[in-house]
Write a protein that holds these residues in place. Structure first.
Motif, PDB file in Angstrom:
ATOM      1  N   LEU A  20     -10.080  -8.600  11.147  1.00 25.76           N
ATOM      2  CA  LEU A  20     -10.721  -8.945   9.878  1.00 25.76           C
ATOM      3  C   LEU A  20     -12.134  -9.470  10.107  1.00 25.76           C
ATOM      4  N   THR A  21     -12.304 -10.263  11.146  1.00 19.66           N
ATOM      5  CA  THR A  21     -13.630 -10.813  11.460  1.00 19.66           C
ATOM      6  C   THR A  21     -14.599  -9.710  11.856  1.00 19.66           C
ATOM      7  N   GLU A  22     -14.147  -8.782  12.674  1.00 21.20           N
ATOM      8  CA  GLU A  22     -15.013  -7.677  13.103  1.00 21.20           C
ATOM      9  C   GLU A  22     -15.412  -6.806  11.917  1.00 21.20           C
ATOM     10  N   MET A  23     -14.476  -6.559  11.005  1.00 21.60           N
ATOM     11  CA  MET A  23     -14.806  -5.738   9.841  1.00 21.60           C
ATOM     12  C   MET A  23     -15.754  -6.462   8.904  1.00 21.60           C
ATOM     13  N   ASP A  24     -15.619  -7.774   8.801  1.00 24.96           N
ATOM     14  CA  ASP A  24     -16.561  -8.536   7.987  1.00 24.96           C
ATOM     15  C   ASP A  24     -17.952  -8.546   8.606  1.00 24.96           C
ATOM     16  N   GLY A  25     -18.015  -8.345   9.923  1.00 24.48           N
ATOM     17  CA  GLY A  25     -19.299  -8.400  10.608  1.00 24.48           C
ATOM     18  C   GLY A  25     -20.074  -7.102  10.582  1.00 24.48           C
ATOM     19  N   ILE A  26     -19.532  -6.079   9.914  1.00 23.94           N
ATOM     20  CA  ILE A  26     -20.222  -4.788   9.842  1.00 23.94           C
ATOM     21  C   ILE A  26     -21.160  -4.821   8.642  1.00 23.94           C
ATOM     22  N   HIS A  27     -22.438  -4.987   8.875  1.00 25.41           N
ATOM     23  CA  HIS A  27     -23.415  -5.137   7.797  1.00 25.41           C
ATOM     24  C   HIS A  27     -24.216  -3.854   7.607  1.00 25.41           C
ATOM     25  N   THR A  28     -24.899  -3.782   6.485  1.00 29.10           N
ATOM     26  CA  THR A  28     -25.683  -2.594   6.148  1.00 29.10           C
ATOM     27  C   THR A  28     -26.803  -2.352   7.148  1.00 29.10           C
ATOM     28  N   ALA A  29     -27.488  -3.425   7.538  1.00 28.26           N
ATOM     29  CA  ALA A  29     -28.656  -3.269   8.399  1.00 28.26           C
ATOM     30  C   ALA A  29     -28.291  -3.109   9.867  1.00 28.26           C
ATOM     31  N   GLN A  30     -27.051  -3.252  10.185  1.00 24.21           N
ATOM     32  CA  GLN A  30     -26.647  -3.188  11.586  1.00 24.21           C
ATOM     33  C   GLN A  30     -26.699  -1.753  12.090  1.00 24.21           C
ATOM     34  N   ASP A  55      -0.943  -6.487   5.436  1.00 18.81           N
ATOM     35  CA  ASP A  55      -1.386  -7.752   4.868  1.00 18.81           C
ATOM     36  C   ASP A  55      -2.422  -7.493   3.776  1.00 18.81           C
ATOM     37  N   SER A  56      -2.357  -8.290   2.702  1.00 20.21           N
ATOM     38  CA  SER A  56      -3.269  -8.094   1.568  1.00 20.21           C
ATOM     39  C   SER A  56      -4.726  -8.316   1.958  1.00 20.21           C
ATOM     40  N   ALA A  57      -4.981  -9.121   2.987  1.00 18.30           N
ATOM     41  CA  ALA A  57      -6.358  -9.361   3.411  1.00 18.30           C
ATOM     42  C   ALA A  57      -7.005  -8.097   3.953  1.00 18.30           C
ATOM     43  N   LEU A  58      -6.208  -7.182   4.520  1.00 16.12           N
ATOM     44  CA  LEU A  58      -6.748  -5.921   5.020  1.00 16.12           C
ATOM     45  C   LEU A  58      -7.109  -4.967   3.891  1.00 16.12           C
ATOM     46  N   LEU A  59      -6.340  -5.037   2.803  1.00 11.12           N
ATOM     47  CA  LEU A  59      -6.468  -4.031   1.747  1.00 11.12           C
ATOM     48  C   LEU A  59      -7.485  -4.408   0.680  1.00 11.12           C
ATOM     49  N   ARG A  60      -8.029  -5.607   0.761  1.00 15.81           N
ATOM     50  CA  ARG A  60      -8.971  -6.007  -0.290  1.00 15.81           C
ATOM     51  C   ARG A  60     -10.280  -5.240  -0.174  1.00 15.81           C
ATOM     52  N   PRO A  61     -11.037  -5.098  -1.287  1.00 21.40           N
ATOM     53  CA  PRO A  61     -12.346  -4.451  -1.221  1.00 21.40           C
ATOM     54  C   PRO A  61     -13.264  -5.178  -0.246  1.00 21.40           C
ATOM     55  N   GLY A  62     -14.046  -4.405   0.480  1.00 17.33           N
ATOM     56  CA  GLY A  62     -14.926  -4.971   1.493  1.00 17.33           C
ATOM     57  C   GLY A  62     -14.375  -4.788   2.893  1.00 17.33           C
ATOM     58  N   ARG A  63     -13.122  -4.402   2.994  1.00 13.30           N
ATOM     59  CA  ARG A  63     -12.552  -4.079   4.305  1.00 13.30           C
ATOM     60  C   ARG A  63     -12.130  -2.614   4.283  1.00 13.30           C
ATOM     61  N   PHE A  64     -10.923  -2.331   3.831  1.00 15.21           N
ATOM     62  CA  PHE A  64     -10.571  -0.920   3.655  1.00 15.21           C
ATOM     63  C   PHE A  64     -10.896  -0.535   2.217  1.00 15.21           C
ATOM     64  N   ASP A  65     -12.125  -0.054   2.033  1.00 13.30           N
ATOM     65  CA  ASP A  65     -12.624   0.242   0.691  1.00 13.30           C
ATOM     66  C   ASP A  65     -12.009   1.513   0.102  1.00 13.30           C
ATOM     67  N   ARG A  66     -11.549   2.409   0.936  1.00 17.45           N
ATOM     68  CA  ARG A  66     -10.943   3.655   0.473  1.00 17.45           C
ATOM     69  C   ARG A  66      -9.545   3.780   1.062  1.00 17.45           C
ATOM     70  N   GLN A  67      -8.594   4.109   0.208  1.00 23.60           N
ATOM     71  CA  GLN A  67      -7.228   4.359   0.642  1.00 23.60           C
ATOM     72  C   GLN A  67      -6.856   5.772   0.211  1.00 23.60           C
ATOM     73  N   ILE A  68      -6.679   6.634   1.178  1.00 25.32           N
ATOM     74  CA  ILE A  68      -6.476   8.062   0.916  1.00 25.32           C
ATOM     75  C   ILE A  68      -5.048   8.442   1.277  1.00 25.32           C
ATOM     76  N   GLU A  69      -4.342   9.025   0.316  1.00 23.38           N
ATOM     77  CA  GLU A  69      -2.963   9.457   0.538  1.00 23.38           C
ATOM     78  C   GLU A  69      -2.964  10.841   1.182  1.00 23.38           C
TER      79      GLU A  69
END
Length: 501
Positions: A201-211, A228-242
């Motif tokens: 979760l920390t690594e995914m939060d650290g992925i910024h636009t300017a990086q 876990d719900s923390a993984l599925l919230r917007p800003g981490r896994f933004d797209r969920q494809i079936e």
């Protein structure tokens, strides 16, 4: 160390120790410190070769992926379209910056096993011209606290360094079976799992636009409800494809892809195979083509025929033929059991039986092969009841002739119970629209029993009216071991004409 360095060291060490003893030097502290340094050096070497971010692990992860494009993946048109749209955010970095769009950080691929989630991730790397690193969730699970989190850090660090080294603007990190490390945190004692998930979760939060280079995480799972719900919230896994099981058009596409390197006879019609393989995954369809080629090789045939494909479908669906020897009584019971399924199926769904077989396959001692049906995703109450009656036909036939059932009906009952649950969930029972979790267990069991008893009696009445079909077909089926659908229908029609007369 030089080629003979180890031998020189081993040879000189005893000489040095003997010299120090001769000079009166206390060598105990020296030996003690040397032993500690040796153990530390050995453990660091072992950890560096196999542990966190070690060379062997990096080598396996850094291996370039097999060249693959979206055109090489059969079916899944909707999933490929959604994935392309998501990946365009990674490619069009200038438009993202101009419009102030937050870049995607993660894409979650969900669906049954064998539907092509890993293949889609590889094609995504080629589509975006990105560095591709793959890992499985199990690689981050260790008995030592902190090891999994360290491996997560090393994985993202390696992705950025490799992308910079290869002059790539982006890197894709693919984590298969993410539910292993991304399961729901319940406050238990799995501290290692929690630390690994927290680091992800920390690594995914650290992925910024300017990086630069940008890192996109693509994960796959067939148990999305466990994440876990923390993984599925917007800003981490933004797209969920079936990534679902392919439809008939998709199955035909997959079969044609896997038939490119195989010689097919002129009589082969892959559309028939596509119709017969309803609910097959891409991996199962690949296995069908492979098994058909194996059957052709066994017969030393020049090309794969339709017969080979039919045998391959049976093998993938039911398993290989076995050499299991049965007693005469078992063969008769199995024959009556399968005839019960076939009669119920042919009466309730005319011309649906393709073959009645007595040859053992996998765990089944016999089976009824059905003609290909149209793909169907919605069922009425009557259609589900007919399916339940067909499933119960084998057990009812055994009761008619033996007065009891056998363990061969276990899978049939599991299917029937599953379809009753479907009826309850869809509000097609006397309970009406009800949440099964809120209804009492006794009420559900009562309704389940009532439905199965009612349909069992209906099945018994249907089969009793056609008892002569059992008597005429039994000896023929035992002798020939197979009855084609046309042969079986002739016997059924003859008995129906006699009963009418």
């Amino acid at each position: 160390m030089s080629k003979y360095g180890k031998e020189i060291f081993i040879g000189t060490t005893p000489v040095v120790i003997a010299f120090l003893i001769y000079m009166g030097v206390n060598i105990v502290p020296i030996v003690f410190m040397t032993a500690i340094l040796g153990i530390f050096f050995y453990m660091s070497r072992a950890r560096g070769g196999m542990g966190v971010g070690g060379s062997s692990e990096r080598k396996s992860r850094s291996r370039p992926p097999v060249y693959m494009t979206f055109d090489d993946i059969g079916g899944q048109d909707r999933a490929k379209r959604e994935l392309r749209e998501a990946l365009d955010f990674l490619i069009r970095a200038d438009d993202i910056q101009r419009l102030g769009i937050r870049p995607l950080k993660g894409i979650l691929l969900t669906g049954p096993p064998g539907t092509g989630k890993t293949l889609l991730a590889k094609a995504a790397a080629h589509y975006t011209n990105s560095v591709f690193l793959a890992a499985s969730g199990s690689e981050f699970v260790e008995m030592y606290v902190g090891v999994g989190a360290s491996r997560i850090r090393d994985l993202f660090k390696e992705a950025r360094s490799r992308a910079a080294k290869d002059n790539k603007d982006s890197a894709i990190v693919f984590i298969d079976e993410i539910d292993v490390i991304g399961g729901k945190r319940d406050g238990g004692q799995h501290r290692e799992y929690d630390q690994t998930l927290n680091q992800l979760l920390t690594e995914m939060d650290g992925i910024h636009t300017a990086q630069t280079p940008r890192v996109l995480v693509i994960a796959a799972t067939n148990r999305k409800e466990m994440l876990d719900s923390a993984l599925l919230r917007p800003g981490r896994f933004d797209r969920q494809i079936e990534v679902d099981l392919p439809d008939k058009k998709g199955r035909l596409h997959i079969l044609r892809i896997h038939a490119k390197n195989k010689p097919l006879a002129e009589d082969v019609d892959l559309e028939i195979v596509a119709r017969e393989t309803f609910q097959f995954s891409g991996a199962q369809l690949e296995s069908v083509m492979n098994e058909a080629a194996i059957y052709a090789m066994r017969e030393e045939a020049e090309a794969i025929s339709q017969k080979h494909l039919t045998l391959a479908v049976d093998k993938v669906m039911l398993g290989e033929k076995t050499d299991r020897e049965s007693t005469q009584e078992e063969r008769e019971r199995v024959a009556l059991h399968e005839l019960g399924h076939a009669i119920a199926a042919e009466v309730l769904r005319p011309r649906s039986v393709a073959q009645v077989a007595l040859s053992p396959r996998g765990k089944a001692l016999g089976y009824v092969r059905h003609n290909p049906q149209q793909d169907q995703y919605l069922y009425t109450k009557e259609q589900i009841e007919h399916q339940i009656m067909i499933a119960l036909g084998g057990a009812v036939a055994e009761e008619m002739f033996y007065g009891s059932r056998s363990t061969g009906s276990r899978n049939d009952f599991e299917q029937a119970l599953g379809m009753v649950r479907t009826m309850m969930d869809a509000g097609l029972t006397r309970l009406g629209i009800v949440d099964r979790e809120m209804a009492t267990k006794e009420r559900l069991m009562e309704e389940n029993r009532a439905i199965l008893e009612e349909l069992t009696e209906a099945t018994r009445k249907l089969l009793e009216e056609r008892r002569p079909v059992f008597e005429q077909s039994l000896e023929l089926l035992i002798r020939e071991e197979t009855l084609s659908g046309d042969e079986f229908r002739k016997l059924l029609q003859q008995c129906d004409k006699k009963s009418i007369a």
